[in-house]
Design a protein around this motif. Structure first.
Motif, PDB file in Angstrom:
ATOM      1  N   LEU A  71      13.610  34.401  54.619  1.00 43.89           N
ATOM      2  CA  LEU A  71      12.390  34.881  55.248  1.00 43.89           C
ATOM      3  C   LEU A  71      11.973  36.262  54.767  1.00 43.89           C
ATOM      4  O   LEU A  71      10.811  36.496  54.423  1.00 43.89           O
ATOM      5  CB  LEU A  71      12.539  34.890  56.773  1.00 43.89           C
ATOM      6  N   SER A  72      12.915  37.217  54.748  1.00 45.46           N
ATOM      7  CA  SER A  72      12.539  38.575  54.343  1.00 45.46           C
ATOM      8  C   SER A  72      12.117  38.616  52.882  1.00 45.46           C
ATOM      9  O   SER A  72      11.245  39.418  52.493  1.00 45.46           O
ATOM     10  CB  SER A  72      13.691  39.549  54.598  1.00 45.46           C
ATOM     11  N   TYR A  73      12.706  37.757  52.040  1.00 43.55           N
ATOM     12  CA  TYR A  73      12.307  37.711  50.632  1.00 43.55           C
ATOM     13  C   TYR A  73      10.927  37.082  50.478  1.00 43.55           C
ATOM     14  O   TYR A  73      10.142  37.490  49.622  1.00 43.55           O
ATOM     15  CB  TYR A  73      13.353  36.943  49.824  1.00 43.55           C
ATOM     16  N   TRP A  74      10.619  36.078  51.299  1.00 41.39           N
ATOM     17  CA  TRP A  74       9.267  35.519  51.302  1.00 41.39           C
ATOM     18  C   TRP A  74       8.247  36.605  51.642  1.00 41.39           C
ATOM     19  O   TRP A  74       7.198  36.709  51.001  1.00 41.39           O
ATOM     20  CB  TRP A  74       9.159  34.394  52.329  1.00 41.39           C
ATOM     21  N   MET A  75       8.558  37.384  52.670  1.00 36.47           N
ATOM     22  CA  MET A  75       7.622  38.422  53.102  1.00 36.47           C
ATOM     23  C   MET A  75       7.425  39.479  52.017  1.00 36.47           C
ATOM     24  O   MET A  75       6.290  39.870  51.717  1.00 36.47           O
ATOM     25  CB  MET A  75       8.139  39.072  54.381  1.00 36.47           C
ATOM     26  N   SER A  76       8.503  39.937  51.410  1.00 35.64           N
ATOM     27  CA  SER A  76       8.400  40.967  50.372  1.00 35.64           C
ATOM     28  C   SER A  76       7.732  40.415  49.117  1.00 35.64           C
ATOM     29  O   SER A  76       6.952  41.119  48.463  1.00 35.64           O
ATOM     30  CB  SER A  76       9.790  41.516  50.035  1.00 35.64           C
ATOM     31  N   ALA A  77       8.037  39.164  48.769  1.00 38.81           N
ATOM     32  CA  ALA A  77       7.398  38.558  47.602  1.00 38.81           C
ATOM     33  C   ALA A  77       5.896  38.426  47.821  1.00 38.81           C
ATOM     34  O   ALA A  77       5.093  38.712  46.919  1.00 38.81           O
ATOM     35  CB  ALA A  77       8.025  37.196  47.322  1.00 38.81           C
ATOM     36  N   GLY A  78       5.491  38.001  48.997  1.00 37.22           N
ATOM     37  CA  GLY A  78       4.070  37.920  49.300  1.00 37.22           C
ATOM     38  C   GLY A  78       3.389  39.271  49.239  1.00 37.22           C
ATOM     39  O   GLY A  78       2.265  39.398  48.743  1.00 37.22           O
ATOM     40  N   SER A  79       4.082  40.301  49.721  1.00 35.61           N
ATOM     41  CA  SER A  79       3.530  41.651  49.664  1.00 35.61           C
ATOM     42  C   SER A  79       3.380  42.119  48.223  1.00 35.61           C
ATOM     43  O   SER A  79       2.386  42.767  47.857  1.00 35.61           O
ATOM     44  CB  SER A  79       4.438  42.613  50.440  1.00 35.61           C
ATOM     45  N   MET A  80       4.358  41.779  47.361  1.00 38.47           N
ATOM     46  CA  MET A  80       4.263  42.155  45.946  1.00 38.47           C
ATOM     47  C   MET A  80       3.089  41.462  45.262  1.00 38.47           C
ATOM     48  O   MET A  80       2.448  42.040  44.382  1.00 38.47           O
ATOM     49  CB  MET A  80       5.570  41.817  45.240  1.00 38.47           C
ATOM     50  N   ARG A  81       2.830  40.235  45.633  1.00 40.17           N
ATOM     51  CA  ARG A  81       1.675  39.547  45.061  1.00 40.17           C
ATOM     52  C   ARG A  81       0.368  40.220  45.469  1.00 40.17           C
ATOM     53  O   ARG A  81      -0.597  40.247  44.698  1.00 40.17           O
ATOM     54  CB  ARG A  81       1.661  38.086  45.499  1.00 40.17           C
ATOM     55  N   LEU A  82       0.349  40.808  46.666  1.00 39.87           N
ATOM     56  CA  LEU A  82      -0.859  41.459  47.147  1.00 39.87           C
ATOM     57  C   LEU A  82      -1.022  42.876  46.617  1.00 39.87           C
ATOM     58  O   LEU A  82      -2.122  43.294  46.239  1.00 39.87           O
ATOM     59  CB  LEU A  82      -0.861  41.490  48.683  1.00 39.87           C
ATOM     60  N   PHE A  83       0.088  43.637  46.597  1.00 38.76           N
ATOM     61  CA  PHE A  83       0.008  45.078  46.334  1.00 38.76           C
ATOM     62  C   PHE A  83       0.656  45.514  45.029  1.00 38.76           C
ATOM     63  O   PHE A  83       0.703  46.706  44.742  1.00 38.76           O
ATOM     64  CB  PHE A  83       0.657  45.843  47.499  1.00 38.76           C
ATOM     65  N   GLY A  84       1.166  44.568  44.249  1.00 40.59           N
ATOM     66  CA  GLY A  84       1.761  44.935  42.974  1.00 40.59           C
ATOM     67  C   GLY A  84       3.277  44.890  43.004  1.00 40.59           C
ATOM     68  O   GLY A  84       3.904  44.907  44.062  1.00 40.59           O
ATOM     69  N   SER A  85       3.865  44.854  41.814  1.00 39.89           N
ATOM     70  CA  SER A  85       5.314  44.683  41.686  1.00 39.89           C
ATOM     71  C   SER A  85       6.022  46.038  41.731  1.00 39.89           C
ATOM     72  O   SER A  85       6.367  46.623  40.696  1.00 39.89           O
ATOM     73  CB  SER A  85       5.645  43.958  40.373  1.00 39.89           C
TER      74      SER A  85
END
Length: 316
Positions: A71-85
């Motif tokens: 779950l936490s990796y899903w959330m962080s991965a989604g955030s990276m897609r939105l705000f950059g790597s």
């Protein structure tokens, strides 16, 4: 029955809490580099997941990372897609976890004793040394903390409500938080609220609570949340072995030495002496150690009060 609290009272503590804590959350989450050794690894896992075609299992160095649910990796991965790597982008969901933790602990205290208790509880739960570090730290622990806070709130609301809809809603909230905690870091998401509730039932000898259908209805919700992911893992190329690692080596193996490959001997990690965390608790609670000590002093007598004030103290 717990005392009724007005919606005006709820609004009276939420906004001040968010305004007081927001600067600390923003600075602690976004205005710093990565904390070694864990955050660079966690950021790399989230970055890889943001580029993966399937999100069933996180990956580390090209191999499935099977220590925790995703779950936490899903959330962080989604955030990276939105705000950059970047590591900063990976930590953006921590702002949500921190807010959920503070508001859940504030709501728990509000249900127990009103606005003043809600503000104090939310501030302490968010700014005590270890709790603050965990909330800002890029790791599944922050999401776990939020899930446990929600689940504890639901456990208290369900336990103290009269049989019927309000009790059902409380226990559904408990199960929802437990499902979040499980999907963040497996069994601890169940362990914290489960042990708290069972201890309270045993302390008050209220065994009839274990026969309430409202207590168990939420397992359907947990199955809806957790079940599809487990089925998806089972259908991966090495699904049976992945499930064995996740739910046998990684769970049972943390409590006892079991026959497992060398890479999955989890009982050899996190060496601690018996009672270590309890002994060090005054440090973890800084700068609120004195306040906690006063609360413990008052609790010596107040846990003997009759319901509902005594129940609040016993649950705390």
């Amino acid at each position: 029955m717990r005392p009724l609290r007005t919606t005006t009272g709820v609004r009276g503590w939420i906004l001040p809490v968010l305004l007081m804590l927001a600067p600390m959350w923003l600075i602690g989450t976004l205005d710093r580099g990565a904390w070694t050794p864990d955050e660079p690894r966690e950021a790399d896992i989230a970055w890889r997941m943001s580029a993966q075609s399937q999100w069933v299992l996180p990956q580390l160095a090209g191999r499935p990372f099977l220590e925790k649910p995703p779950l936490s990796y899903w959330m962080s991965a989604g955030s990276m897609r939105l705000f950059g790597s970047s590591g900063r982008a990976a930590r953006v969901p921590n702002l949500l976890y921190a807010a959920v933790t503070a508001l859940a602990m504030g709501a728990l205290a509000f249900a127990m004793d009103g606005v003043a208790a809600a503000i104090v509880a939310a501030l302490v739960a968010s700014t005590a040394l270890t709790a603050f570090r965990v909330s800002m730290w890029l790791a599944p622990d922050a999401c776990l903390l939020a899930g446990c806070a929600v689940s504890l709130l639901g456990a208290y609301l369900g336990y103290t409500a009269a049989p019927g809809r309000r009790k059902l809603y409380g226990y559904l909230l408990m199960h929802a938080g437990a499902a979040i905690g499980f999907m963040a870091k497996s069994a601890p998401g169940w362990l914290v609220p489960g042990v708290a509730l069972l201890t309270l039932i045993a302390w008050e000898r209220r065994w009839s609570e274990l026969r309430r259908p409202e207590l168990y209805a939420g397992f359907i919700l947990q199955a809806i949340v957790i079940g599809p992911w487990i089925l998806a893992v089972a259908h991966t190329p090495d699904g049976a072995e992945s499930l064995r690692i996740l739910f046998w080596y990684n769970l049972a193996g943390r409590f006892t030495d079991i026959a497992a490959p060398a890479a999955y001997h989890y009982s050899t990690g996190h060496h601690n002496s018996f009672g270590k965390y309890f002994i060090e608790l005054p440090i973890y609670l800084l700068p609120w150690t004195a306040l906690a000590a006063v609360a413990v002093w008052h609790a010596r007598q107040r846990v003997r009060l009759r319901d509902p004030p005594g129940t609040a103290w016993r649950f705390a």
